[in-house]
Design an enzyme around this catalytic site. Sequence first.
Site, PDB file in Angstrom:
ATOM      1  N   GLY A 176      31.466  34.639  49.722  1.00 56.31           N
ATOM      2  CA  GLY A 176      30.557  34.355  50.835  1.00 56.31           C
ATOM      3  C   GLY A 176      31.354  34.058  52.085  1.00 56.31           C
ATOM      4  N   LYS A 210      43.141  38.747  41.239  1.00 54.70           N
ATOM      5  CA  LYS A 210      43.197  37.288  41.276  1.00 54.70           C
ATOM      6  C   LYS A 210      44.007  36.739  40.108  1.00 54.70           C
ATOM      7  CE  LYS A 210      38.797  37.128  43.732  1.00 54.70           C
ATOM      8  NZ  LYS A 210      37.328  37.174  43.533  1.00 54.70           N
ATOM      9  N   GLY A 234      37.383  31.829  46.537  1.00 48.05           N
ATOM     10  CA  GLY A 234      36.784  31.437  47.808  1.00 48.05           C
ATOM     11  C   GLY A 234      37.153  30.049  48.269  1.00 48.05           C
ATOM     12  N   ILE A 245      37.065  27.218  46.723  1.00 48.90           N
ATOM     13  CA  ILE A 245      37.546  26.216  45.771  1.00 48.90           C
ATOM     14  C   ILE A 245      39.017  25.929  46.026  1.00 48.90           C
ATOM     15  CG2 ILE A 245      37.717  25.552  43.349  1.00 48.90           C
ATOM     16  CD1 ILE A 245      35.732  27.782  42.689  1.00 48.90           C
ATOM     17  N   GLU A 258      27.994  44.767  45.469  1.00 53.56           N
ATOM     18  CA  GLU A 258      27.997  45.780  46.505  1.00 53.56           C
ATOM     19  C   GLU A 258      27.342  47.062  46.004  1.00 53.56           C
ATOM     20  OE1 GLU A 258      31.688  46.037  48.681  1.00 53.56           O
ATOM     21  OE2 GLU A 258      32.313  44.139  47.797  1.00 53.56           O
TER      22      GLU A 258
END
Lengths: 427, 427
Positions: free
Chosen positions: A302, A202, A131, A133, A187
Amino acid sequence: MAMKVALLGCGVVGSEVVRLVDEQAEELAARVGTPVEIGGIAVRRLDRDRGVDPALLTTDATGLVTRPDIDVVVEVIGGIEPARTLMLTALKAGKSVVTANKALLAEDGQTLHAAAREAGVDLYYEASVAGAIPLLRPLRDSLAGDRVNRVLGIVNGTTNYVLDRMDSAGSGFTEALEEAQTLGYAEADPTADVEGFDAAAKAAILARLAFHTQQVTAADVHREGITGVSAADIASARAMGCVVKLLAICQRSEDGESVGVRVHPVMLPVDHPLASVKEAYNAVFVEAESAGRLMFYGAGAGGTPTASAVLGDMVAVARNRLADTHVGEGGHDTGLPVHDMGETVTSYHVALDVAERPGVLATVAQTFAEHGVSIKNVRQEGSGDDAQLVLVSHQAPDAALRSTVERLQEDDVVREVASVMRVENFE
Amino acid sequence: MAMKVALLGCGVVGSEVVRLVDEQAEELAARVGTPVEIGGIAVRRLDRDRGVDPALLTTDATGLVTRPDIDVVVEVIGGIEPARTLMLTALKAGKSVVTANKALLAEDGQTLHAAAREAGVDLYYEASVAGAIPLLRPLRDSLAGDRVNRVLGIVNGTTNYVLDRMDSAGSGFTEALEEAQTLGYAEADPTADVEGFDAAAKAAILARLAFHTQQVTAADVHREGITGVSAADIASARAMGCVVKLLAICQRSEDGESVGVRVHPVMLPVDHPLASVKEAYNAVFVEAESAGRLMFYGAGAGGTPTASAVLGDMVAVARNRLADTHVGEGGHDTGLPVHDMGETVTSYHVALDVAERPGVLATVAQTFAEHGVSIKNVRQEGSGDDAQLVLVSHQAPDAALRSTVERLQEDDVVREVASVMRVENFE
């Protein structure tokens, strides 16, 4: 002349991007050197209220990314198609691209980078891993004069939250997962997270950047999720001064000729900096030859944090366009191959339900010895019908450890292999 | 055509830079796009063996930085002069500059940035704060689309080592400092570290980058060192679930119209991510509006980590030169002023040696009340002649807290103000 941005997708991240571009218009203009404007937003359906100017919306994504006045394309649709085709179209049309699409980069990053290189434009993707970072840019730029040997990441917030709750609140896996779902950290279908698919994508991106080896894809990543982690594993880890974390591990082999890329639960000593990463936070630990041990920590997901990363990239590519330049990537390819998980050196924590009778330990120890695996320590828990042998091996190739466990499953004295988990201290 | 680098200084960092450029020649060439070569090294004396090719050495630094074949100047001399004059000469001659010189940047960064801007070249300085930790580039680039509200840093390894030893080994300040000196973590004259000068320079650089306000200098930083920190303070912090850390704190005021920049010891709750930064490690915690809470952690000093940061910058500016571009900085100046320490809102931990008799607490509490400071909690330690009142205030402007303490010093019931330290949880 304003810098015009085409946005592909207007969901949680996309609408945050629109809001931030609007709210921070003045600061963005100052930092880029010219105003930044949203020139259009491609969506699938026009009939939903997204809180953005309806005049910007279009369902013709291809038309939008090839529009002559568009400078930068921001892709936040996710998934493989139509994202790939649209991004390739945009790159070929000479637009710089910013994306948060980890799945696509992990599957086919090579094609995208090649297209960007050929067109002489930028392809930035900071938001795809961890995200907000700032991580990919430091790996690419700040450590450009260094040699990275290992990257360890907590790159999936959902699984970190679940494991943290199992540890701190003593919850079972199902209970912790339900709690994560209630809080919006997981989710409704949690498969991509709990089975490690998200972390594996990732890991592939991190390995590619850290080792400058272009062809690593998600399929090259050894992947195990956390669905098998039990309360007993957590307790056993704690008894050894460890916590259980789902880690993405990218590591140069000892001879430096290959890399290992894997995602699985690890019993990690509590004094490792990654052990104290709580709740849904992400952190990536980098070990470089000259820089030493570095860690990057922050919110991994987020809408707003991800949008922040997208905006950082947007400013960079916009500045580059103004200066009529671009930052190439992938031109320098070490070509390091990915080695098989079997060659990875690790150590195992094994819990065996056994019959409590003389000679059991001797038989088990013999099986370890036959596979060339030495035992670091062993303890017996419970007694009689509940007797359990808990063994921790010394380091050995994963293939040898795996064969040992397979053989133990057939041993008469072993009623069941109750648990197997890797234990690593990364020293 | 090779990229030629002039090195100013060949001490601990400089010789590491030479070694790394040599060892990683192939990788550097691949990443930059052309070979990188050391074209010359300016030193004060030629008669010392530095393990580098003597043909490269020269005492004519000015001649070296203006030599037509030099592309990039790397300054690792440190201090104000001759570093400043040499860097300005190099920038005016059209060379890009990489520096690790925190003192100079903190004192006169504005002049250097202006010279770089005017000449259309790069001025990079990642190594000046927190050694190898990629921090300045993420602040400048990755968070370019975000708004930073606070930066908290452990940016001095020496003081962190000393405070950590006082906490973990129960050492006194002098003992811990001597240990740090023996291990090479502290210099023979430790003033710059223990009095907070080093951290204050870094705080000025961080504030400038984080808030895009160009005129902050080291002189604007409120600075207190750790020489007054006692074993009793450490114990008192621990009793409150805190550790003592020397922090560099850069913070936007509540109305957003000014910034506060300060360096002083803080009692920090143990669950704050910065509290677990041990030994001589550095870490910087950034709070941004969209990105949320981020932390960067790693080795803050040492020849090799610092050289790694220098090389990262060297690759970036070399790439920029090849692409005939540069990354401007300082063109966008918010001009936010630095407010006085007295306006900073904080809270105090105060230990008072008092006479144990009725009415003491009432008198002390009255003094707090008269200054508009409310008390969060108070406890008495010891008794009789050894009685001590330990008070923690609620948040208040530093000026009010300071006046309270000054007034207490005059109170008849207070024999001595034994200790004053700020307590903050940064929520």
